[in-house]
Scaffold this active site. Structure first.
Site, PDB file in Angstrom:
ATOM      1  N   SER A  76       0.829  -1.203   0.000  1.00 35.35           N
ATOM      2  CA  SER A  76       0.000   0.000   0.000  1.00 35.35           C
ATOM      3  C   SER A  76       0.862   1.252   0.000  1.00 35.35           C
ATOM      4  O   SER A  76       2.069   1.203   0.268  1.00 35.35           O
ATOM      5  CB  SER A  76      -0.940   0.006   1.209  1.00 35.35           C
ATOM      6  N   ASP A  77       0.211   2.364  -0.311  1.00 36.45           N
ATOM      7  CA  ASP A  77       0.889   3.656  -0.290  1.00 36.45           C
ATOM      8  C   ASP A  77      -0.137   4.738   0.026  1.00 36.45           C
ATOM      9  O   ASP A  77      -1.285   4.649  -0.401  1.00 36.45           O
ATOM     10  CB  ASP A  77       1.547   3.950  -1.644  1.00 36.45           C
ATOM     11  N   THR A  78       0.291   5.728   0.801  1.00 37.33           N
ATOM     12  CA  THR A  78      -0.603   6.814   1.213  1.00 37.33           C
ATOM     13  C   THR A  78       0.042   8.161   0.916  1.00 37.33           C
ATOM     14  O   THR A  78       1.236   8.339   1.161  1.00 37.33           O
ATOM     15  CB  THR A  78      -0.896   6.729   2.739  1.00 37.33           C
ATOM     16  N   SER A 113      -3.754   3.700  -1.578  1.00 41.06           N
ATOM     17  CA  SER A 113      -3.972   2.621  -2.547  1.00 41.06           C
ATOM     18  C   SER A 113      -3.415   1.334  -1.979  1.00 41.06           C
ATOM     19  O   SER A 113      -2.413   1.345  -1.255  1.00 41.06           O
ATOM     20  CB  SER A 113      -3.268   2.922  -3.870  1.00 41.06           C
TER      21      SER A 113
END
Length: 193
Positions: A76-78, A113
């Site tokens: 994931s990435d924020t 995501s």
């Protein structure tokens, strides 16, 4: 509920974030943590969720040649999205202070995501939450940065920390998404896996 469904899978959570690990644990799945080092660079013309989708997929692709047939990797990435630009993790104290001054008395989007990847499929999805901040004084911002060192957090803040308690006036969307893992969406995607 998911435990039975994934009993034949080895799940890898590819995140060094203690907050993501804590949230993921609540889904009641058996998993291991493994993080591959990836240079988090993306094409400059990407915007908003295009950035986080790209980076979540990039992280998942780093596992491509090492996944066994019964393994599922979750990456994931924020980012914090404000005024058509991404606020990522601050590199130092001054950058953290500047970011929080920018967020003060405004609302912004937090976009996370997630990529689910096996040897046979990959699925990327995202979630967005709008966060409203009160006007923060320089004294409040400096106190927070000095005491909480938010250098591993997109936008230089953790909603679950002091600055979230005193500064966030309203959110629209998932609180857990702001912490870095939209658990409700991840649960739905795993149910439909």
């Amino acid at each position: 509920m998911l435990l039975e469904k994934f009993k034949n899978y080895h799940i890898i959570l590819a995140s060094g974030s203690p907050r993501r690990q804590e949230l993921f644990k609540e889904l009641g799945l058996d998993y291991t943590i493994k993080v591959n080092t990836v240079e988090e660079k993306y094409p400059f013309d990407l915007k908003a969720e295009e950035i986080t989708n790209f980076l979540a997929l990039l992280k998942a692709k780093s596992f491509e040649n090492e996944l066994k047939n019964n393994e599922l990797v979750i990456t994931s990435d924020t980012i914090v999205w404000l005024k058509n630009k991404a606020l990522e993790k601050p590199k130092n104290k001054q950058e953290a202070i500047d970011m929080l001054l920018e967020l003060s008395n405004k609302n912004h989007k937090v976009i996370t995501s997630i990529c689910l990847k096996t040897n046979h499929m990959e699925k990327v999805f995202h979630d967005e939450t709008i966060v409203h901040f009160k006007e923060l004084s320089l004294e409040e911002i400096t106190y927070y940065v000095d005491n909480y060192h938010p250098f591993d957090k997109a936008g230089a803040y953790g909603i679950q920390e002091w600055i979230g308690f005193i500064g966030v006036t309203r959110i629209e969307g998932s609180y857990f998404n702001v912490m870095g893992l939209p658990v409700h969406k991840l649960y739905e995607e795993l149910l439909n896996f």
